[in-house]
Design a protein around this motif. Sequence first.
Motif, short mmCIF file in Angstrom:
data_model
loop_
_atom_site.label_atom_id
_atom_site.label_comp_id
_atom_site.label_asym_id
_atom_site.label_seq_id
_atom_site.Cartn_x
_atom_site.Cartn_y
_atom_site.Cartn_z
N ASP A 1 0.83 -1.20 0.00
CA ASP A 1 0.00 0.00 0.00
C ASP A 1 0.87 1.26 0.00
OD1 ASP A 1 -2.38 -1.43 -0.07
OD2 ASP A 1 -2.71 -1.31 2.10
N ALA A 2 1.92 1.25 0.83
CA ALA A 2 2.83 2.40 0.89
C ALA A 2 3.57 2.58 -0.43
CB ALA A 2 3.82 2.23 2.05
N ALA A 3 4.06 1.49 -1.01
CA ALA A 3 4.79 1.57 -2.29
C ALA A 3 3.86 2.02 -3.42
CB ALA A 3 5.42 0.22 -2.63
N ALA A 4 2.61 1.57 -3.39
CA ALA A 4 1.65 1.99 -4.42
C ALA A 4 1.36 3.48 -4.30
CB ALA A 4 0.36 1.18 -4.31
N ALA A 5 1.20 3.97 -3.08
CA ALA A 5 0.92 5.40 -2.88
C ALA A 5 2.13 6.26 -3.25
CB ALA A 5 0.51 5.64 -1.43
#
Length: 188
Positions: free
Chosen positions: A47-51
Amino acid sequence: MSAEPTIEQPVESLRDLALEEAALDLLAARVAAARKDVRARTQQALDAAAARDGVERIAAILPSGEQVATISLRRGETGPVVVDEEALARWLRQTWPDQEWTETRVVRTVKPWRLAELVAEMTAAGAPKVADKVTGEVHDVPGIVWKPTRARTHALTWRKGGKDATANAWRSGALAGQFAAITAGGAP
């Protein structure tokens, strides 16, 4: 006639079987706990890498450099969720009294097949609103909220031969660091 000697097969010890079952039960509990933990940490990191960078997939690569699987982000879904069916039924009866949206019982409820149509219309609109097909008037629908209906998650897809390669890496000790917590002492 001579009787041929029978060759006795070794019989598994009941104690050995009991120990094996107990050990596998403990291992299964620890693997399940470790899997739940790593899935949560992976989801958070994805989720953090996607954001941050738009990353939606990551390769699982053995220390040898061989890719064995891919982990891909799956988007969650949002949609209309009935939270107050009574308010919805009252509104439908007031808004379209001549249509068969509801049926009267001790408590007014929405007919399931009509609710499915209404939910589909709201899903297509992307909001808890419906348009009157005769007047064109758009209504906010009471008793409905827009919220997640399926959590965002991820999926692991094995490459051909990836499971065997991972098992071999495990047996050779190349994944000892990844499995140290499972075999360490303490409760699962």
